[in-house]
Design a protein around this motif. Sequence first.
Motif, PDB file in Angstrom:
ATOM      1  N   ILE A 113       0.749  -1.225   0.018  1.00  0.00           N
ATOM      2  CA  ILE A 113       0.086  -0.056  -0.043  1.00  0.00           C
ATOM      3  C   ILE A 113       0.864   1.235  -0.069  1.00  0.00           C
ATOM      4  N   LEU A 114       1.873   1.202   0.814  1.00  0.00           N
ATOM      5  CA  LEU A 114       2.819   2.351   0.676  1.00  0.00           C
ATOM      6  C   LEU A 114       3.473   2.677  -0.591  1.00  0.00           C
ATOM      7  N   SER A 115       3.786   1.598  -1.213  1.00  0.00           N
ATOM      8  CA  SER A 115       4.320   1.700  -2.818  1.00  0.00           C
ATOM      9  C   SER A 115       3.363   2.331  -3.710  1.00  0.00           C
ATOM     10  N   ALA A 116       2.122   1.644  -3.540  1.00  0.00           N
ATOM     11  CA  ALA A 116       1.139   2.298  -4.417  1.00  0.00           C
ATOM     12  C   ALA A 116       0.979   3.845  -4.172  1.00  0.00           C
ATOM     13  N   VAL A 117       0.807   4.105  -2.998  1.00  0.00           N
ATOM     14  CA  VAL A 117       0.429   5.548  -2.523  1.00  0.00           C
ATOM     15  C   VAL A 117       1.606   6.357  -2.907  1.00  0.00           C
ATOM     16  N   GLU A 118       2.792   5.959  -2.556  1.00  0.00           N
ATOM     17  CA  GLU A 118       4.157   6.583  -3.116  1.00  0.00           C
ATOM     18  C   GLU A 118       4.080   6.930  -4.615  1.00  0.00           C
ATOM     19  N   ARG A 119       3.685   5.755  -5.368  1.00  0.00           N
ATOM     20  CA  ARG A 119       3.653   5.971  -6.879  1.00  0.00           C
ATOM     21  C   ARG A 119       2.577   6.860  -7.443  1.00  0.00           C
ATOM     22  N   ALA A 120       1.330   6.861  -6.646  1.00  0.00           N
ATOM     23  CA  ALA A 120       0.303   7.760  -6.891  1.00  0.00           C
ATOM     24  C   ALA A 120       0.660   9.306  -6.703  1.00  0.00           C
ATOM     25  N   ARG A 121       1.426   9.394  -5.555  1.00  0.00           N
ATOM     26  CA  ARG A 121       1.744  10.694  -5.285  1.00  0.00           C
ATOM     27  C   ARG A 121       2.811  11.383  -6.434  1.00  0.00           C
ATOM     28  N   ASP A 122       4.030  10.462  -6.820  1.00  0.00           N
ATOM     29  CA  ASP A 122       4.837  10.644  -7.790  1.00  0.00           C
ATOM     30  C   ASP A 122       4.041  11.175  -8.984  1.00  0.00           C
ATOM     31  N   ASN A 123       3.219  10.408  -9.540  1.00  0.00           N
ATOM     32  CA  ASN A 123       2.338  10.802 -10.721  1.00  0.00           C
ATOM     33  C   ASN A 123       1.613  12.115 -10.770  1.00  0.00           C
ATOM     34  N   ALA A 124       1.001  12.263  -9.371  1.00  0.00           N
ATOM     35  CA  ALA A 124       0.132  13.363  -9.413  1.00  0.00           C
ATOM     36  C   ALA A 124       0.865  14.464  -9.219  1.00  0.00           C
ATOM     37  N   ARG A 125       2.157  14.519  -8.571  1.00  0.00           N
ATOM     38  CA  ARG A 125       3.126  15.629  -8.748  1.00  0.00           C
ATOM     39  C   ARG A 125       3.504  15.917  -9.943  1.00  0.00           C
ATOM     40  N   GLY A 126       3.697  15.176 -10.994  1.00  0.00           N
ATOM     41  CA  GLY A 126       3.991  15.341 -12.273  1.00  0.00           C
ATOM     42  C   GLY A 126       3.016  16.061 -13.100  1.00  0.00           C
ATOM     43  N   ARG A 127       1.652  15.953 -12.606  1.00  0.00           N
ATOM     44  CA  ARG A 127       0.539  16.496 -13.291  1.00  0.00           C
ATOM     45  C   ARG A 127      -0.444  17.560 -12.624  1.00  0.00           C
ATOM     46  N   ARG A 128       0.351  18.094 -11.659  1.00  0.00           N
ATOM     47  CA  ARG A 128      -0.411  18.937 -10.979  1.00  0.00           C
ATOM     48  C   ARG A 128      -1.039  20.147 -11.736  1.00  0.00           C
ATOM     49  N   ASP A 129      -0.644  20.407 -12.791  1.00  0.00           N
ATOM     50  CA  ASP A 129      -1.394  21.325 -13.934  1.00  0.00           C
ATOM     51  C   ASP A 129      -2.398  20.897 -14.284  1.00  0.00           C
ATOM     52  N   ARG A 130      -2.779  19.679 -14.413  1.00  0.00           N
ATOM     53  CA  ARG A 130      -3.832  18.774 -14.841  1.00  0.00           C
ATOM     54  C   ARG A 130      -5.032  18.545 -13.494  1.00  0.00           C
ATOM     55  N   SER A 131      -4.579  18.677 -12.532  1.00  0.00           N
ATOM     56  CA  SER A 131      -5.419  18.262 -11.620  1.00  0.00           C
ATOM     57  C   SER A 131      -5.742  19.191 -10.283  1.00  0.00           C
ATOM     58  N   SER A 132      -6.604  19.404  -9.651  1.00  0.00           N
ATOM     59  CA  SER A 132      -6.867  20.150  -8.636  1.00  0.00           C
ATOM     60  C   SER A 132      -5.820  20.188  -7.422  1.00  0.00           C
ATOM     61  N   THR A 133      -5.688  21.544  -6.760  1.00  0.00           N
ATOM     62  CA  THR A 133      -4.977  21.495  -5.463  1.00  0.00           C
ATOM     63  C   THR A 133      -5.452  20.595  -4.489  1.00  0.00           C
ATOM     64  N   GLU A 134      -6.763  20.438  -4.635  1.00  0.00           N
ATOM     65  CA  GLU A 134      -7.267  19.551  -3.436  1.00  0.00           C
ATOM     66  C   GLU A 134      -7.010  18.180  -3.517  1.00  0.00           C
ATOM     67  N   LEU A 135      -6.776  17.586  -4.926  1.00  0.00           N
ATOM     68  CA  LEU A 135      -6.634  16.300  -4.911  1.00  0.00           C
ATOM     69  C   LEU A 135      -5.137  16.263  -4.381  1.00  0.00           C
ATOM     70  N   TRP A 136      -3.956  17.164  -4.945  1.00  0.00           N
ATOM     71  CA  TRP A 136      -2.642  16.928  -4.660  1.00  0.00           C
ATOM     72  C   TRP A 136      -2.354  16.735  -3.095  1.00  0.00           C
ATOM     73  N   GLU A 137      -3.360  17.844  -2.321  1.00  0.00           N
ATOM     74  CA  GLU A 137      -3.298  17.932  -0.984  1.00  0.00           C
ATOM     75  C   GLU A 137      -3.662  16.546  -0.383  1.00  0.00           C
ATOM     76  N   ALA A 138      -4.796  16.023  -0.765  1.00  0.00           N
ATOM     77  CA  ALA A 138      -5.217  14.891  -0.359  1.00  0.00           C
ATOM     78  C   ALA A 138      -4.200  13.504  -0.531  1.00  0.00           C
ATOM     79  N   ILE A 139      -3.754  13.464  -1.870  1.00  0.00           N
ATOM     80  CA  ILE A 139      -2.655  12.282  -2.000  1.00  0.00           C
ATOM     81  C   ILE A 139      -1.579  12.555  -1.274  1.00  0.00           C
ATOM     82  N   ASN A 140      -0.935  13.737  -1.102  1.00  0.00           N
ATOM     83  CA  ASN A 140       0.259  14.233  -0.415  1.00  0.00           C
ATOM     84  C   ASN A 140       0.030  13.620   1.185  1.00  0.00           C
ATOM     85  N   VAL A 141      -0.888  13.989   1.707  1.00  0.00           N
ATOM     86  CA  VAL A 141      -1.232  14.290   3.089  1.00  0.00           C
ATOM     87  C   VAL A 141      -1.212  12.561   3.621  1.00  0.00           C
TER      88      VAL A 141
END
Length: 168
Positions: A75-103
Amino acid sequence: EDLFWVGRYVERAEDTARMLDVTYHNILESPGDRSAATWQELLEVLYVDAIYEGALESGAVSSYLVADSSNPGSILSAVERARDNARGRRDRSSTELWEAINVFYLELSQADFQLDLDRRAYEVFGKIKSRCQLISGVAAQTMPRDEGYRFMLLGLLLERAEMTCRIL
């Protein structure tokens, strides 16, 4: 593509937590001599049985599937990879989504799972499931309905279908 994988990884984390929760409850209600076989079946369903080298008992398997960073299926690896992918596309997603994944990632990476899994595993799994559902809800409520959102939803639904096929 990055958002597609965000959807898949978040769903994978939730599915793994659900499977662990169900396995725990199943073992509590079944005879004790089936415990090792039940944990082995879970590892097989998650396709990590070939790389798992620990004991077939609740603490070891749960720790491996939740917090082992060397396990690409944890689970930790999956969430880490989701975070890495979300970080790369912050311009295409909401700030709230990034914050939820990062937290969520920061909570997982700082948690002491050994003690929590031994004492109250069902709470750990419940929290993981709730966080994944929160991320999906935040995405649904805050992202524009463009290609990025549709790719993320596609990844989530594809992962859900794949996990369902594995279980069957």
